[in-house]
Design an enzyme around this catalytic site. Structure first.
Site, PDB file in Angstrom:
ATOM      1  N   HIS A   1      -1.975   1.965  -9.685  1.00  0.00           N
ATOM      2  CA  HIS A   1      -0.565   1.822 -10.040  1.00  0.00           C
ATOM      3  C   HIS A   1      -0.345   2.125 -11.522  1.00  0.00           C
ATOM      4  CE1 HIS A   1      -0.780  -0.448  -6.293  1.00  0.00           C
ATOM      5  NE2 HIS A   1       0.504  -0.210  -6.158  1.00  0.00           N
TER       6      HIS A   1
ATOM      7  N   GLU B   1       2.015  10.080   3.570  1.00  0.00           N
ATOM      8  CA  GLU B   1       2.426  10.924   2.453  1.00  0.00           C
ATOM      9  C   GLU B   1       2.479  12.409   2.797  1.00  0.00           C
ATOM     10  OE1 GLU B   1       1.258   7.082   0.632  1.00  0.00           O
ATOM     11  OE2 GLU B   1       0.323   8.391   2.104  1.00  0.00           O
TER      12      GLU B   1
ATOM     13  N   GLN C   1       5.747   6.762  -3.075  1.00  0.00           N
ATOM     14  CA  GLN C   1       6.005   5.502  -3.764  1.00  0.00           C
ATOM     15  C   GLN C   1       5.395   5.423  -5.163  1.00  0.00           C
ATOM     16  OE1 GLN C   1       4.932   1.308  -2.100  1.00  0.00           O
ATOM     17  NE2 GLN C   1       6.949   1.901  -1.306  1.00  0.00           N
TER      18      GLN C   1
END
Length: 805
Positions: free
Chosen positions: A594, A527, A549
């Site tokens: 998430h 990242e 992502q």
């Protein structure tokens, strides 16, 4: 005789120099290095006497940087470390008056063209933009991206600066960008201290460059310490090039060319850099030059002495192998110069450095002296003896600062608060003018504010044919990206799973096959260097979209986003820019990593980056269309749970635009204003339908972007009508909700319209547990919205809205 490429890259490789010419070049090198050393010594004294606040210098690194400068050509780029003053001087990218102007924090952009007094000394940059924020021709200049203090943070952007050369060389569609590259021949030079090679960003960047096979030249200045911590605590085997041997190119495949050379060996350094950079430039592969046996004669900085942590034997060795002494010794032994000649150079250099320092100090003080004289004349007219005494005291002070002058004026205005005289009015007028000037000096250019700023791009509504079809939201994004890639060859996208599968939610599905791997490509899981890669590419005139992502994983790159991207325009006072678009997805889905929505963290650490929170994919597409026509960095956070929700396909998919800072009233109502964004907006809409059945009419406002926030003050206008405010978001309590409250109640003066306590409905103060139940009990639900709205209505009209529980 010696081949000139070894000592002066301005001459052809074939041209040979006479001994006298060769001798002259080396003597010139020594003069530059000696002046640099004297500037370091004098700079430290200026800090210790209080004229400057802090000093960090490049002493001990001079000779290696002379060699590096010889290999550095017009069009090349530096992404460096705050020890590179000799390199900057030798390459002609810095003057000694500029060096001292930066040490004193001179806010005159001509005195300190790199940062206009905003960067700590030895943090360098060059001008990439003109006064209006337009790109200069960077192929004709030697270029330095703006330094940052986090030691290692420069490595991420270095990858992008080097990758740009590869793209310019291998993508004919970019040939028209003549002001940015000459066939990709440019090398990106990076410098880093040996201790900072312990940082994760170093290893990420080294690995990324090895994978990408790009013209990146990394110099490691190894003096054996990281402040007071020796190499035995820093590096396995105490030798970074030793442990990176696996990256060395061999017959099995690609990798690095790794070189090792001593930092006091002038001829060895010149030969090493000539060879290393020739390989890097011609073969377009990364190289690493590990420069060992360096010294740091004054220690890390002015905050301490190296005698505290180096033993006598180490200090004795450093005294003997100081690179300046060793170069001097070699010059005498090689009959290049006599001791007398060098003594004369050194004496002249000391005088010249002192003259540069005196001039820089005088220039720094000149504008403040004028300001102080004006204040003196005004205050004399007040006949206020205490104030007159104070201003007289400042006039005789040798180091009065602008802070002292302004502080005195503010004190004077308090003291004169009941004085109706013209002198007081003159002082008020002067202060108002200085307030504007000081904003320009110290607070301006958080963004480029150029004619190409996305804030100047007007909105354009999405249009729909009569037979417009409903499609998945992901298809809206895919069509938007397709249209923009077809329009502009500068646009490229990269990230984990972006290329072959078109990202995990199919926003780029099929586009790699259409536009090629040079423009839409996968990366490793890295990242920090995904963001750094994007910064470097954007600084070289390309338009990258860097994908992280999931929003939760943006935190892995927060240091690069905050320290580098968000501050770039500010720390160069608008002379550098990186219009990078960071694309990610977040808010609610399933699981701790998430379903995050750390918006407070992002808002507070990314001032200098536009932050967009679209409620659906049509709005996201409109934001991308706007941002890709602008020249400022932005973060777009798509709703994770929105990719398969149905939306109409606009007929002007690549053209319609959403204005930044343009809040939108989604539903009109009279009883309460609810401000929400992203995924919670749909939940609030559902709750509003049910609340209407109970006789409660809420008005829903979507700010759409946080930075900037609601420039037209739609929120406070709505609050003026409803008199009640509820902020709904998924962040933790006091996160984005606190920011929204501050903007509405304080910035927009919405407090005056309230008839009750404003409320927030947020996520719980922990990560979201896995599963639908975890989501329900941790994030705002429709039931939560209905109940808090009803409770607020109950507080003002209990008879009409009796208690539920």
């Amino acid at each position: 005789m010696i081949r000139s490429q070894t000592i002066d890259n301005s001459l052809s490789e074939q041209e040979e120099l006479s001994f006298e010419a060769f001798r002259g070049l080396i003597i010139s090198d020594y003069k530059i290095a000696y002046e640099s050393r004297q500037a370091s010594l004098l700079g430290r004294k200026e800090v210790l006497t209080g004229k400057a606040k802090f000093g960090i210098f490049g002493d001990g690194k001079e000779v290696a940087q002379l060699a590096m400068a010889k290999a550095f050509k017009a069009g090349d780029w530096r992404s460096g470390y705050y020890r590179d003053q000799t390199f900057m001087l030798a390459a002609g990218m810095l003057t000694l008056p500029e060096f001292f102007a930066q040490l004193y924090a001179n806010t005159d952009k001509d005195a300190d063209p790199g940062s206009a007094g905003r960067q700590m000394n030895c943090h360098f940059s060059t001008r990439l933009l003109d006064e209006n924020g337009n790109w200069l021709d960077v192929t004709k200049t030697k270029n330095s991206s703006a330094d940052i203090s986090p030691t290692g943070g420069q490595m991420g952007r270095l990858v992008g600066l080097a990758l740009a050369s590869k793209l310019f060389r291998n993508n004919p569609e970019l040939d028209y960008l003549k002001n940015f590259s000459v066939n990709g021949n440019e090398v990106a030079f990076g410098t880093i201290g040996n201790a900072s090679t312990s940082e994760g960003i170093f290893f990420e960047s080294i690995n990324a460059a090895g994978v990408l096979q790009i013209p990146m030249a990394v110099s490691i200045w190894d003096d054996g310490y990281g402040i007071s911590v020796p190499a035995e605590y820093q590096t396995t085997k105490q030798d970074i090039s030793e442990i990176l041997k696996g990256f060395q190119r061999d017959e099995k495949g690609e990798g690095y060319e790794i070189f090792k050379v001593r930092g006091w060996d002038y001829p060895g350094l010149c030969e090493t850099y000539e060879k290393a950079i020739r390989v890097c430039r011609e073969q377009h592969i990364p190289v690493m030059i590990h420069v060992t046996e360096m010294t740091q004669p004054q220690g890390h900085s002015t905050s301490g002495s190296h005698e505290r942590y180096k033993d006598k034997s180490r200090i004795a060795w450093e005294n003997e192998y100081d690179c300046m002494l060793q170069m001097r010794k070699w010059m005498i032994e090689s009959a290049i110069a006599t001791d007398e000649e060098l003594n004369e150079i050194e004496t002249t250099a000391k005088v010249y450095i002192r003259d540069c320092q005196k001039k820089a100090w005088a220039d720094f003080n000149s504008s403040m002296k004028l300001e102080l004289e004006t204040v003196h004349q005004i205050i004399l007219g007040t006949n206020h003896q205490e104030l007159i005494n104070q201003v007289n005291g400042l006039k005789v002070s040798s180091d009065a600062s602008r802070k002292d002058v302004i502080g005195l004026v503010r004190y004077a205005l308090r003291e004169l608060r009941n004085d109706p005289s013209d002198s007081k009015k003159n002082l008020q007028n002067w202060y108002a003018q200085q307030h504007e000037s000081n904003f320009d000096r110290y607070n301006s250019k958080l963004f480029t504010d150029s004619s190409e700023s996305p804030l100047h791009i007007k909105g354009l509504a999405a249009e729909y044919d009569d037979d417009a079809i409903l499609v998945d939201g992901r298809e809206i994004l895919n069509a938007c990206f397709d249209a923009n890639f077809a329009r502009d060859a500068r646009i490229l996208a990269f990230g984990e799973d972006v290329g072959a599968i078109g990202d995990v939610n199919q926003g780029f599905a099929g586009l790699q096959a259409k536009y090629g791997k040079k423009r839409i490509t996968d990366t490793g899981i890295r990242e920090m260097t995904i963001i750094g890669q994007g910064i470097g590419l954007a600084m070289r005139g390309l338009r990258p979209i860097a994908e992280i992502q999931y929003l939760d994983y943006l935190l892995f790159a927060l240091n690069i986003l905050s320290d580098d991207l968000a501050t770039l325009s500010y720390r160069t006072k608008g002379r550098q820019k990186a219009p990078l678009i960071v694309r990610t997805r977040g808010h609610r889905l399933e699981g701790i990593w998430h379903s995050g929505s750390p918006m407070g963290v992002i808002i507070n650490s990314l001032r200098g980056v536009h932050v967009c929170v679209p409620r659906n994919m049509t709005q996201a597409a409109g934001m991308y269309n706007t941002l890709l026509k602008g020249d400022e960095p932005a973060l777009v956070i798509e709703c994770l749970n929105g990719y398969r929700l149905k939306e109409k396909m606009p007929s002007n998919i690549g053209e319609f635009r959403v204005e930044l800072g343009k809040a939108e009233i989604i539903r009109e109502g009279s009883d309460m204003t609810i401000v929400t964004y992203g995924s919670t907006l749909r939940i609030v809409e559902q709750a509003a339908e049910e609340l209407e059945k109970m006789g409660i009419h809420v008005e829903i406002v979507d700010p759409q972007t946080f930075l900037p926030f609601d420039l037209d003050k739609i929120c406070s206008q709505s609050l003026r009508k409803t008199n009640k405010l509820l902020v709904v978001g998924e962040d933790v309590p006091g996160g984005s909700s606190a920011f929204i409250m501050q903007q509405i109640l304080e910035t927009q003066n919405g407090y005056q319209y309230l008839d009750g306590k404003p409320r927030t409905l947020t996520g719980k103060p922990h990560r979201t547990p896995y599963g639908s139940d975890g989501d329900y009990f941790s994030k705002p639900s429709m039931d939560d919205v209905m109940e808090i709205v009803y409770e607020m209505m109950n507080e003002s009209a209990p008879a009409k809205f009796p208690d539920l529980f």
